[in-house]
Design an enzyme around this catalytic site. Structure first.
Site, PDB file in Angstrom:
ATOM      1  N   PHE A 149       0.863  -1.183   0.000  1.00  0.00           N
ATOM      2  CA  PHE A 149       0.000   0.000   0.000  1.00  0.00           C
ATOM      3  C   PHE A 149       0.902   1.237   0.000  1.00  0.00           C
ATOM      4  CE2 PHE A 149      -2.927   3.118   1.805  1.00  0.00           C
ATOM      5  CZ  PHE A 149      -4.097   2.823   1.119  1.00  0.00           C
ATOM      6  N   ASP A 193       1.456  -4.461   8.592  1.00  0.00           N
ATOM      7  CA  ASP A 193       0.286  -3.603   8.418  1.00  0.00           C
ATOM      8  C   ASP A 193      -0.931  -4.534   8.384  1.00  0.00           C
ATOM      9  OD1 ASP A 193      -1.799  -2.031   7.429  1.00  0.00           O
ATOM     10  OD2 ASP A 193      -0.483  -0.840   6.144  1.00  0.00           O
ATOM     11  N   TYR A 215     -11.380   1.562  10.786  1.00  0.00           N
ATOM     12  CA  TYR A 215     -12.575   1.953  10.011  1.00  0.00           C
ATOM     13  C   TYR A 215     -12.931   0.962   8.916  1.00  0.00           C
ATOM     14  CZ  TYR A 215      -8.825   4.001   7.156  1.00  0.00           C
ATOM     15  OH  TYR A 215      -7.667   4.201   6.431  1.00  0.00           O
ATOM     16  N   LYS A 216     -12.101  -0.073   8.719  1.00  0.00           N
ATOM     17  CA  LYS A 216     -12.409  -1.081   7.698  1.00  0.00           C
ATOM     18  C   LYS A 216     -13.235  -2.197   8.359  1.00  0.00           C
ATOM     19  CE  LYS A 216      -8.598   0.436   4.834  1.00  0.00           C
ATOM     20  NZ  LYS A 216      -7.168   0.366   4.563  1.00  0.00           N
ATOM     21  N   ARG A 227     -12.917  -4.704  -6.913  1.00  0.00           N
ATOM     22  CA  ARG A 227     -12.624  -5.336  -5.636  1.00  0.00           C
ATOM     23  C   ARG A 227     -13.918  -5.548  -4.860  1.00  0.00           C
ATOM     24  NH1 ARG A 227      -8.600  -2.659  -1.288  1.00  0.00           N
ATOM     25  NH2 ARG A 227     -10.398  -1.286  -1.187  1.00  0.00           N
TER      26      ARG A 227
HETATM   27  C1  LIG Z   1      -6.425   1.631   4.343  1.00  0.00           C
HETATM   28  C2  LIG Z   1      -4.973   1.383   4.455  1.00  0.00           C
HETATM   29  C3  LIG Z   1      -4.122   2.295   5.077  1.00  0.00           C
HETATM   30  C4  LIG Z   1      -4.617   3.622   5.543  1.00  0.00           C
HETATM   31  O1  LIG Z   1      -3.658   4.405   6.206  1.00  0.00           O
HETATM   32  P1  LIG Z   1      -4.090   5.694   7.023  1.00  0.00           P
HETATM   33  O2  LIG Z   1      -2.822   6.394   7.300  1.00  0.00           O
HETATM   34  O3  LIG Z   1      -4.765   5.222   8.280  1.00  0.00           O
HETATM   35  O4  LIG Z   1      -5.011   6.497   6.164  1.00  0.00           O
HETATM   36  C5  LIG Z   1      -2.792   1.940   5.239  1.00  0.00           C
HETATM   37  N1  LIG Z   1      -2.327   0.732   4.810  1.00  0.00           N
HETATM   38  C6  LIG Z   1      -3.120  -0.152   4.174  1.00  0.00           C
HETATM   39  C7  LIG Z   1      -2.567  -1.454   3.702  1.00  0.00           C
HETATM   40  C8  LIG Z   1      -4.457   0.163   3.955  1.00  0.00           C
HETATM   41  O5  LIG Z   1      -5.243  -0.706   3.305  1.00  0.00           O
END
Ligand SMILES: *Cc1c(COP(=O)(O)O)cnc(C)c1O
Length: 409
Positions: free
Chosen positions: A120, A191, A216-217, A368
């Protein structure tokens, strides 16, 4: 009718706790989970009675000051972490900054942060920013996902990986990763954005050093709700220098002594920075209560059931030739999502949304679909795939209105 269309679903009663938008099949809980009645009521209560009536006394009276830790302990239960190792604060990005600094300090003879090319982006950006700040003391090495384990070497300070690939849904083998890192003297940073709340995670058992994740997911705590960070107990033992450089007053040993010199709090608290967002933390706290009497093994089993049924229905509709899956075929090697490749994936996603099926699109050309075992049903899968079949076979996605891109995709 296939037997698993009406399976014993030990989670069937949980759906009623959520606000399901009218005429909607919601398959995007991997991006933003649904609102539960728990969360709605708790935020209202926190506003009206705590902030409204008790105002500043609430920091003590309602335990606001310790919420990042008490909520952290509730998250810890879902990720196989002991109490006192997990904090709920900030975003994944900011928490990664703190964790990366801690890892480079603990493994200070080494500079290499090893990650995957299709991690990500924010994870990679945070390392790039740190590189700008630290110069030679931080380097970023990127390898293809399938080469990751072999790439871990005696040069690696820390391996930074997302357990479930956000595009393909591929789930990395934690035990193998951890063992390889340990053998090479490298630290592990995970992560858990697509893991926490989606399936059981065992951080301590797998000897993971650090983790971050969002709420939030799959945890359904609401848009922009604070993230979490985990630090293995062995790294939290007393040390002379602070582990991370964001010296905020709430990470101080005695914030209310208001001394000019920084001195870190003991334990996980030193990873705190500034004043916590209490309304959002109350939402996380309430969202986690929905998980209180839920067995994560049931969540995993249903998530696999839903995704296998989705694939079976797509095969039956002749869709897999037109938009092949890019997710692993073995459900044990997946998180709780599937992704399909099609050059018009964006327009297909827009057409689905117009027909009440909310999925999402990831560049360059993937549709997705996320499965939230707490509220999705087998009936929804059946209807959603039927809608997808109509959209694709009748090319309803070709309409001009489905081609325009919004700021958030
Ligand atoms: C959604 C997501 C994030 C989001 O990061 P924020 O800093 O909390 O906005 C980070 N890493 C992954 C793999 C994600 O899917």
């Amino acid at each position: 009718m296939p037997h698993h269309q009406h399976p014993q679903d030990p989670l069937a009663h949980v759906r009623a706790k959520f606000h399901i938008p009218a005429n909607t099949i919601y398959l995007d809980g991997n991006s933003l989970g649904l609102l539960s009645e728990n969360v709605r009521a708790r935020v209202a209560e926190t506003m009206q009675h705590q902030w409204g009536n008790d105002v500043i006394t609430s920091w003590n009276k309602h335990g606001w000051i310790n919420l990042p830790l008490t909520v952290g302990d509730k998250i810890a239960r879902l990720i196989g972490a002991p109490a006192g190792t997990t904090l709920c604060c900030d975003s994944i990005s900011v928490n990664l900054f703190k964790i990366l600094c801690a890892a480079l300090q603990i493994n200070s003879g080494r500079t290499e942060v090893l990650s995957t090319k299709d991690n990500f982006p924010t994870d990679l950006y945070m390392v790039q920013g740190l590189q700008q700040l630290l110069g030679e003391r931080c380097t970023l090495r990127l390898v293809p996902e399938h080469e990751l384990l072999d790439a871990i070497s005696e040069k690696t300070a820390a391996v930074l990986v997302t357990e479930v690939n956000f595009r393909t849904g591929r789930k990395l083998p934690l035990a193998d990763l951890s063992a390889r890192a340990r053998a090479q003297g490298a630290l592990t940073i995970l992560d858990l954005a697509h893991s926490a709340g989606a399936f059981p995670v065992q951080l301590l058992e797998n000897d993971i050093d650090f983790a971050v994740g969002c709420t939030y997911k799959y945890l359904n705590a609401g848009p922009g709700a604070p993230a979490f960070l985990y630090v293995a107990p062995k790294h939290l033992q007393q040390r002379t220098t602070p582990l991370q450089p964001l010296y905020g007053w709430l990470g101080h040993a005695e914030p209310f002594a208001f001394t000019a010199e920084y001195a870190p709090a003991q334990g996980i608290r030193q990873f705190l920075t500034g004043t916590p967002p209490i309304l959002a933390l109350a939402a996380v706290d309430a969202a986690l209560d929905v998980f209180a009497d839920i067995d994560m093994a049931d969540v995993r089993q249903k998530s696999i059931g839903l995704s296998e049924y989705w694939l079976e229905r797509m095969a039956a509709e002749g869709l897999l030739e037109l938009m092949p899956s890019i997710s692993p075929a073995n459900p044990e090697e997946r998180g709780s999502q599937l992704a399909f490749q099609h050059e018009d994936a964006y327009a297909i996603c827009q057409a689905l949304i117009a027909e009440g099926v909310i999925a999402d699109f990831r560049a360059p050309e993937y549709l997705r679909v996320g499965f939230s075992a707490l509220y999705n049903t087998y009936g929804e899968v059946e209807k959603a795939v039927a809608t997808l079949a109509g959209v694709v076979h009748e090319q309803r996605y070709e309409r001009a209105e489905f081609q325009e891109r919004s700021a958030v995709t």
